[in-house]
Design an enzyme around this catalytic site. Structure first.
Site, PDB file in Angstrom:
ATOM      1  CB  CYS A  64      -2.814 -16.227-145.733  1.00  7.30           C
ATOM      2  SG  CYS A  64      -3.269 -16.170-143.979  1.00  7.30           S
TER       3      CYS A  64
ATOM      4  CG  HIS B 240       1.333 -18.414-144.072  1.00 11.32           C
ATOM      5  ND1 HIS B 240       2.124 -17.612-143.315  1.00 11.32           N
ATOM      6  CD2 HIS B 240       0.080 -17.943-143.955  1.00 11.32           C
ATOM      7  CE1 HIS B 240       1.385 -16.688-142.728  1.00 11.32           C
ATOM      8  NE2 HIS B 240       0.133 -16.852-143.120  1.00 11.32           N
ATOM      9  CD  GLU B 241      -0.976 -13.328-147.738  1.00 12.46           C
ATOM     10  OE1 GLU B 241      -1.513 -13.444-146.623  1.00 12.46           O
ATOM     11  OE2 GLU B 241      -0.793 -12.229-148.268  1.00 12.46           O
TER      12      GLU B 241
ATOM     13  NE  ARG C 231      -2.791 -27.405-137.680  1.00  9.46           N
ATOM     14  CZ  ARG C 231      -1.738 -27.123-136.901  1.00  9.46           C
ATOM     15  NH1 ARG C 231      -0.661 -27.895-136.911  1.00  9.46           N
ATOM     16  NH2 ARG C 231      -1.763 -26.057-136.125  1.00  9.46           N
TER      17      ARG C 231
ATOM     18  CB  CYS D 287      -7.808 -30.990-143.797  1.00  8.88           C
ATOM     19  SG  CYS D 287      -7.135 -32.545-144.429  1.00  8.88           S
TER      20      CYS D 287
ATOM     21  CB  CYS E  36      -9.472 -36.599-142.713  1.00  7.49           C
ATOM     22  SG  CYS E  36      -9.843 -34.839-142.670  1.00  7.49           S
TER      23      CYS E  36
ATOM     24  NE  ARG F 281      -0.954 -10.218-146.226  1.00  7.26           N
ATOM     25  CZ  ARG F 281      -1.386 -10.189-144.952  1.00  7.26           C
ATOM     26  NH1 ARG F 281      -1.132  -9.145-144.175  1.00  7.26           N
ATOM     27  NH2 ARG F 281      -2.053 -11.220-144.450  1.00  7.26           N
TER      28      ARG F 281
ATOM     29  CB  CYS G 106      -7.161 -35.122-147.234  1.00  3.39           C
ATOM     30  SG  CYS G 106      -8.325 -35.776-146.018  1.00  3.39           S
TER      31      CYS G 106
ATOM     32  CB  CYS H 197     -12.207 -33.572-145.548  1.00  3.37           C
ATOM     33  SG  CYS H 197     -10.674 -32.608-145.586  1.00  3.37           S
TER      34      CYS H 197
ATOM     35  CB  CYS I 101       0.608 -13.396-143.338  1.00  2.09           C
ATOM     36  SG  CYS I 101      -0.754 -13.550-142.176  1.00  2.09           S
ATOM     37  CG  HIS I 102       0.731  -8.759-139.171  1.00  3.59           C
ATOM     38  ND1 HIS I 102       0.360  -8.176-140.372  1.00  3.59           N
ATOM     39  CD2 HIS I 102       1.468  -7.844-138.516  1.00  3.59           C
ATOM     40  CE1 HIS I 102       0.837  -6.953-140.430  1.00  3.59           C
ATOM     41  NE2 HIS I 102       1.506  -6.717-139.316  1.00  3.59           N
ATOM     42  CB  THR I 103       0.337 -15.846-139.076  1.00  3.48           C
ATOM     43  OG1 THR I 103      -0.984 -15.317-138.949  1.00  3.48           O
ATOM     44  CG2 THR I 103       0.438 -17.131-138.291  1.00  3.48           C
TER      45      THR I 103
END
Ligand SMILES: NC(=O)c1ccc[n+]([C@@H]2O[C@H](COP(=O)([O-])OP(=O)(O)OC[C@H]3O[C@@H](n4cnc5c(N)ncnc54)[C@H](O)[C@@H]3O)[C@@H](O)[C@H]2O)c1
Ligand SMILES: N[C@@H](CCC(=O)N[C@@H](CSCO)C(=O)NCC(=O)O)C(=O)O
Ligand SMILES: [Zn+2]
Ligand SMILES: [Zn+2]
Length: 379
Positions: free
Chosen positions: A177, A69-70, A117, A113, A102, A372, A99, A105, A47-49
């Site tokens: 993502c 992360h994907e 984090r 969440c 919290c 992708r 979760c 959430c 992903c571009h992130t």
């Protein structure tokens, strides 16, 4: 299982420094502690992130780390107290945890969440504030709580979505993502109504998923804005009805869109990460009600600006993370929608490579023809 409770040595792509090619290394992955899950990653997309953090422009970027992360994979083992998944389950790791306990959430107002984090932002696990990855004893940071550019990863249990085992992992990895982000920006964050006029700035995967979501919501016009005219043909297949290239106009792009739409669009989405475009996306919105959603991630130090009068006169500026989807609850629902052919996924995959070819995959991301690229992680 033979590997349960053991350190696993496997291949991972390590980002040793910003902007330096990733290196495939033998990495030691420690067993999951309480509340953690070790996952065998089968497929991961880029992903571009990932490119953003790798570039060194992410204030949370830490090196050395394992990006990614994907992805999709299979649970290898679980730590103490983990009840919702077990070895063999097919899962999607989720950088946005859920979760269900919290303040965030429970609020019902956000998908953010707060449980893990603080740890995921500094590349470690909650339990002992340490990494589960190391190379000959040297710790390697986690990234976004997922680190999927590895054959095995360890994530928090609140960051694991259990999905239909029939679903093809080589496709549904995208539901970690980009595609949910675009769809959710429209459905959850903006809540686009039928008949709306929508502008999408940036026609990469995220922008195309916005177009797909807007089409499903019954938008009457979906105006795609991109500086690369080659994007239009593909974009039509995702629901874009008109195309505007800012380079073809002398006027500011916001003025072009206001003129095209009798006063402005009902909804706009910035899917690039460019703060000047974010301003244009807000200012092309209709007076009184137009809403602009920031989806793109802008580099450290970048700031948005506009005349406050734009907001005084009824335009609304919003942002979205993971399209507002509650990850553990809704990723399985997105997978089911894909299985029923109600949302596209395959259409976003333009390239397939292996983990060993990851640097080539990053190069491809900067070429116009790549949406992708999915990496097979164990080949
Ligand atoms: N908020 C979230 O949760 C979330 C999730 C995923 C991705 N993102 C971010 O979304 C952004 C888009 O991701 P992507 O994978 O679709 O990226 P991408 O690079 O594939 O797409 C960006 C598109 O924008 C176009 N573009 C670049 N500059 C432009 C300009 N000045 N005017 C018009 N078009 C321009 C490019 O030609 C390209 O088609 C990235 O910043 C990414 O980090 C955010
Ligand atoms: N560390 C970055 C954060 C960038 C960011 O906003 N990330 C998005 C997801 S992008 C996925 O491709 C997000 O979910 N943000 C909310 C969160 O991180 O909790 C920076 O500081 O710029
Ligand atoms: Zn992403
Ligand atoms: Zn929570």
């Amino acid at each position: 299982m033979a590997t349960q409770g053991q350190v696993i040595t496997c291949k991972a792509a390590v980002a040793w420094e910003a902007n330096k090619p990733l290196v495939i290394e033998d990495v030691q992955v420690a067993p999951p502690q309480a509340g953690e899950v070790r996952i065998k990653i089968l497929f991961t997309a880029l992903c571009h992130t990932d490119a953003y953090t790798w570039s060194g422009k992410d204030p949370e970027g830490l090196f050395p780390c394992i990006l990614g992360h994907e992805a999709a994979g299979i649970v290898e083992s679980v730590g103490e107290g983990v009840t919702e998944v077990q070895p063999g389950d097919h899962v999607i790791p989720c950088y946005q945890a859920e979760c269900r306990e919290c303040k965030f959430c429970k609020s019902g107002k956000t998908n953010l969440c707060g449980k893990v984090r603080a740890a995921t932002g500094v590349g470690v696990m909650m339990n002992d504030k340490k990494s589960r990855f190391s190379i000959n004893g040297k710790p390697i940071y986690h990234f976004m709580g997922t680190s999927t550019f590895s054959q095995y990863t360890v994530v928090h249990d609140v960051s694991v979505a259990k999905v239909d085992p029939q679903a093809p992992l080589e496709k549904i990895c995208l539901l970690g993502c980009g595609v949910p982000t675009g769809l959710g920006a429209v459905w959850n964050t903006a809540k686009v109504e039928a008949g709306s006029i929508v502008a999408v700035f940036g026609l990469g995967t995220v922008g195309l998923a916005v177009a797909e979501g807007a089409k499903a919501a019954g938008a009457s016009r979906i105006i795609g804005v991109d500086i690369d005219s080659k994007k239009y043909d593909t974009a039509k297949n995702f629901g874009v009805t008109e195309f505007v290239n800012p380079k073809d106009h002398d006027k500011p792009i916001q003025q072009v869109l206001v003129d095209l739409t009798d006063g402005g669009v009902d909804y706009s989405f910035e899917c690039i990460g460019n703060v000047s475009v974010m301003r244009a996306a807000l200012e092309c919105c209709h007076k009184g009600w137009g809403t602009s959603v920031i989806v793109g991630v802008a580099a450290s130090g970048q700031e948005i600006s506009t005349r406050p009068f734009q907001l005084v006169t009824g335009r609304v500026w919003k942002g979205t993370a993971f399209g507002g989807f509650k990850s553990r609850s809704q990723v399985p629902w997105l997978v089911d929608k894909y299985m029923k052919k109600e949302i596209k996924v395959d259409e976003y995959i333009t390239h397939e490579l292996t983990l060993g070819e990851i640097n080539k995959a990053f190069d491809l991301m900067h070429e116009g023809g790549c949406l992708r690229c999915v990496l097979s992680v164990h080949e």
